[in-house]
Design an enzyme around this catalytic site. Structure first.
Site, mmCIF file in Angstrom:
data_model
loop_
_atom_site.group_PDB
_atom_site.id
_atom_site.type_symbol
_atom_site.label_atom_id
_atom_site.label_comp_id
_atom_site.label_asym_id
_atom_site.label_seq_id
_atom_site.Cartn_x
_atom_site.Cartn_y
_atom_site.Cartn_z
ATOM 1 C CG HIS A 235 6.849 0.045 10.517
ATOM 2 N ND1 HIS A 235 6.698 -0.390 11.800
ATOM 3 C CD2 HIS A 235 6.616 1.381 10.553
ATOM 4 C CE1 HIS A 235 6.374 0.623 12.588
ATOM 5 N NE2 HIS A 235 6.322 1.719 11.850
ATOM 6 C CG ASP B 7 -0.184 -0.177 2.553
ATOM 7 O OD1 ASP B 7 0.987 -0.608 2.548
ATOM 8 O OD2 ASP B 7 -0.755 0.142 3.611
HETATM 9 O O1 LIG Z 1 0.929 5.678 13.534
HETATM 10 C C1 LIG Z 1 0.635 5.050 12.526
HETATM 11 N N1 LIG Z 1 -0.642 4.900 12.157
HETATM 12 C C2 LIG Z 1 -0.978 4.220 11.039
HETATM 13 N N2 LIG Z 1 -0.098 3.619 10.242
HETATM 14 C C3 LIG Z 1 1.180 3.714 10.567
HETATM 15 C C4 LIG Z 1 1.606 4.412 11.675
HETATM 16 N N3 LIG Z 1 2.917 4.341 11.740
HETATM 17 C C5 LIG Z 1 3.301 3.610 10.686
HETATM 18 N N4 LIG Z 1 2.242 3.237 9.972
HETATM 19 C C6 LIG Z 1 2.221 2.398 8.759
HETATM 20 O O2 LIG Z 1 1.627 1.163 9.119
HETATM 21 C C7 LIG Z 1 2.598 0.109 9.080
HETATM 22 C C8 LIG Z 1 3.084 -0.226 10.463
HETATM 23 O O3 LIG Z 1 2.050 -0.347 11.338
HETATM 24 C C9 LIG Z 1 3.710 0.611 8.213
HETATM 25 O O4 LIG Z 1 3.498 0.162 6.889
HETATM 26 C C10 LIG Z 1 3.637 2.111 8.300
HETATM 27 O O5 LIG Z 1 3.870 2.738 7.081
#
Ligand SMILES: O=c1[nH]cnc2c1ncn2[C@@H]1O[C@H](CO)[C@@H](O)[C@H]1O
Length: 321
Positions: A245, A13
């Site tokens: 991540h 995504d």
């Molecule tokens: O704080 C957040 N809220 C939502 N999505 C996030 C946040 N930080 C990182 N990601 C996204 O969700 C995945 C890891 O959970 C990663 O793909 C990152 O891009």
């Protein structure tokens, strides 16, 4: 004789850390990226497809097909949680890139996954970087999918730590908890890399300066889009750096020795205030009663990571490219 590169499908995504993982994959001789399949999460699915095509054009790899995935959750939910506040409205750091020239294949991601797994039994690794809708649809489409697919490496879950959407849930699992529960209990060979692990893998300000000073095409591109991701981390976590991540999950798919794992049964809560929470049963206690974890297949869950080695691999491979 050299080993055949491992065939990888990245379900993605994009997303700033997705872009890093995709470029990293294209610079990793151990693997062959056979397709990108798309999903909502950091952006809506239509934009994920556009960004996937764009990233492959930036990389000069338009030979790799993009297959569009689901626009709705497994239960046909249309109220999606999109993390544009992490990645920018365009998913790629608000850079106003021109639209891609290419088009996705005329297939659905789930059907494509089923077909590829059937044609290459045991040989394909799916690296799932977004909500698990496409993978769950593949499980439901073909009762043999869980056996035909080689491994599913999931970037998702918050195992025994707080989530990043709320204290319970990590974003990718929260995006489609029903799908996640289907995938975790499917019987496939699964490695979950959750934020309990990826929050230890930080690209620092000084790493970013090194990227900025590299003449590499990928390094320069990523340096541009990383602004938004750095600002978000500064605000949300008070860190001077960003969590890697998606690159961590991609590298764990290439080299499992980068993480250590526990084995057990993972279930996902699909409703209530802990919707999206991932609970690993480590099998240390034998319960007298039947539980929701009884008679379900085991998966691997990463519990430690060699963070310095992951960061070094990311830097080395992205710097001179
Ligand atoms: O704080 C957040 N809220 C939502 N999505 C996030 C946040 N930080 C990182 N990601 C996204 O969700 C995945 C890891 O959970 C990663 O793909 C990152 O891009």
């Amino acid at each position: 004789m050299a080993l055949q590169p491992k065939k990888i499908i990245i379900d993605t995504d994009p997303g700033i850390d997705d872009a890093m993982a995709i470029f990293l994959a294209l610079r990793s001789p151990e693997i062959e990226v056979i397709a990108l399949t798309t999903i909502y999460g950091n952006v809506y699915t239509t934009l994920a497809t556009r960004n996937a095509l764009h990233l492959l054009e930036v990389a000069g790899r338009t030979d790799i097909p993009v297959v569009e995935g689901s626009h709705v959750t497994l239960t046909k939910g249309t109220k999606l949680r999109i993390a544009d506040f992490v990645h920018g409205a365009d998913g790629l750091g608000n850079q106003n890139f021109p639209p891609p020239k290419g088009k996705p294949l005329e297939d659905s991601a789930a059907a494509y996954l089923v077909q590829q797994a059937k044609e290459n039994p045991g040989k394909i690794t799916v690296v799932a970087l977004g909500p698990l809708t496409n993978i769950a649809l593949a499980v439901q489409l073909d009762p043999e999918f869980y056996k035909n697919i080689g491994q599913i490496v999931i970037l998702g879950g918050a195992f025994a730590v707080n989530g990043n959407v709320n204290p319970a849930a990590e974003a990718n699992i929260f995006g489609d908890p029903d799908a996640a529960d289907v995938v975790f209990t499917s019987g496939a060979d699964i490695l979950a890399v959750g934020i309990n692990v990826t929050h230890q893998v930080v690209l620092t300000d000084s790493d970013r300066e090194k990227l900025a000073s590299s003449n590499g095409n990928f390094a320069q591109y990523l340096n541009k889009i990383l602004d938004v991701y750095f600002s978000y981390h500064r605000e949300a976590y008070n860190t001077k750096g960003v969590y890697l991540h998606d690159p961590t999950a991609l590298l764990a798919a290439i080299d499992p020795s980068l993480v250590t794992c526990m084995e057990g049964i993972v279930r996902v809560q699909t409703n209530g205030i802990t919707r999206g929470i991932t609970i690993l049963y480590n099998k240390q206690k034998r319960f007298g009663e039947i539980t929701e974890w009884s008679n379900k297949p085991s998966v691997k869950v990463a519990v430690t990571v060699d963070a310095p080695r992951v960061v070094k691999l990311v830097m080395d491979r992205l710097m001179d490219s």
